[in-house]
Design a protein around this motif. Structure first.
Motif, short mmCIF file in Angstrom:
data_model
loop_
_atom_site.label_atom_id
_atom_site.label_comp_id
_atom_site.label_asym_id
_atom_site.label_seq_id
_atom_site.Cartn_x
_atom_site.Cartn_y
_atom_site.Cartn_z
N ARG A 1 0.82 -1.21 0.00
CA ARG A 1 0.00 0.00 0.00
C ARG A 1 0.85 1.26 0.00
NH1 ARG A 1 -1.93 -3.77 3.33
NH2 ARG A 1 -4.03 -4.61 2.95
N SER A 2 1.92 1.25 0.76
CA SER A 2 2.79 2.43 0.85
C SER A 2 3.83 2.47 -0.26
CB SER A 2 3.49 2.45 2.19
OG SER A 2 4.41 1.38 2.27
N ASP B 1 2.19 5.77 -7.22
CA ASP B 1 2.10 7.15 -6.76
C ASP B 1 0.71 7.31 -6.16
OD1 ASP B 1 1.78 9.89 -6.44
OD2 ASP B 1 2.89 10.38 -8.25
N ASN B 2 0.63 7.26 -4.84
CA ASN B 2 -0.68 7.32 -4.17
C ASN B 2 -1.34 8.68 -4.33
OD1 ASN B 2 -0.52 4.65 -3.43
ND2 ASN B 2 0.06 5.08 -1.30
N ALA B 3 -0.57 9.71 -4.53
CA ALA B 3 -1.14 11.04 -4.72
C ALA B 3 -1.87 11.14 -6.06
CB ALA B 3 -0.06 12.10 -4.63
N LYS B 4 -1.43 10.35 -7.03
CA LYS B 4 -2.02 10.39 -8.37
C LYS B 4 -2.88 9.17 -8.67
CE LYS B 4 1.73 13.11 -10.41
NZ LYS B 4 2.77 13.17 -11.47
N ASN B 5 -2.98 8.25 -7.72
CA ASN B 5 -3.75 7.00 -7.93
C ASN B 5 -3.23 6.25 -9.16
OD1 ASN B 5 -5.23 7.80 -5.74
ND2 ASN B 5 -7.20 7.87 -6.80
N MET B 6 -1.91 6.12 -9.24
CA MET B 6 -1.29 5.47 -10.38
C MET B 6 -0.34 4.36 -9.92
SD MET B 6 -2.29 7.03 -13.22
CE MET B 6 -1.02 6.54 -14.39
N VAL B 7 -0.27 3.31 -10.72
CA VAL B 7 0.74 2.28 -10.53
C VAL B 7 1.41 2.06 -11.87
CG1 VAL B 7 -0.91 0.39 -10.92
CG2 VAL B 7 1.19 -0.03 -9.63
N TYR B 8 2.71 1.76 -11.81
CA TYR B 8 3.51 1.65 -13.02
C TYR B 8 4.27 0.33 -13.05
CZ TYR B 8 2.80 6.70 -12.62
OH TYR B 8 2.25 7.94 -12.47
N LEU B 9 4.61 -0.10 -14.25
CA LEU B 9 5.50 -1.25 -14.41
C LEU B 9 6.53 -0.87 -15.46
CD1 LEU B 9 6.02 -4.18 -13.47
CD2 LEU B 9 4.79 -4.92 -15.54
N GLN B 10 7.75 -0.65 -15.00
CA GLN B 10 8.85 -0.38 -15.91
C GLN B 10 9.45 -1.71 -16.34
OE1 GLN B 10 10.08 2.63 -17.18
NE2 GLN B 10 11.33 1.28 -18.47
N MET B 11 9.44 -1.96 -17.64
CA MET B 11 9.91 -3.24 -18.17
C MET B 11 11.12 -2.99 -19.05
SD MET B 11 6.27 -5.05 -19.08
CE MET B 11 5.94 -3.96 -20.45
#
Length: 121
Positions: free
Chosen positions: A52-53, A72-82
């Motif tokens: 969560r954090s 980025d919890n401030a932007k409600n985004m999750v990323y996957l760098q591949m």
């Protein structure tokens, strides 16, 4: 609830892509986030997950050292760098949210629509 994945595409082996997932309609910071993938004829599998954090992450052995999950919890985004993509990474990639940590598809509550990643040799 909506999870919108983007960033997939066609890339040559050895190349990189960054997937993004925009979440809305729930308290993003309260959920574990994961990236799954499903190749043709194969079961959907967990690629990476993040707490969560964002302080703890999990990566499948097949992608360790090449893929990095972040949020980025401030932007409600999750990323996957591949990075260093391989032809065997070709699949539809899905972002998903879970109230508790898990590695199985049934343990995730919300799912995005998927984004296609194709790696050519």
């Amino acid at each position: 609830v909506q999870l919108q994945a983007s960033g997939g595409g066609l890339v040559q082996a050895g190349g990189s892509l960054r997937l993004s997932c925009a979440a809305s309609g729930y308290t993003f910071s309260m959920y574990i986030m994961g990236w799954f993938r499903q190749a043709p004829g194969k079961e959907r599998e967990l690629v990476s997950a993040i707490s969560r954090s964002g302080g703890r992450t999990y990566s499948a052995d097949s992608v360790k050292g090449r893929f990095t999950i972040s949020r980025d919890n401030a932007k409600n985004m999750v990323y996957l760098q591949m990075n260093i993509l391989k032809p065997e990474d070709t699949a539809v990639y899905y972002c998903a949210a879970a109230r508790a940590y898990g590695t199985l598809t049934g343990e995730y509550d919300y799912w995005g629509q998927g984004t296609q990643v194709t790696v050519s040799s």
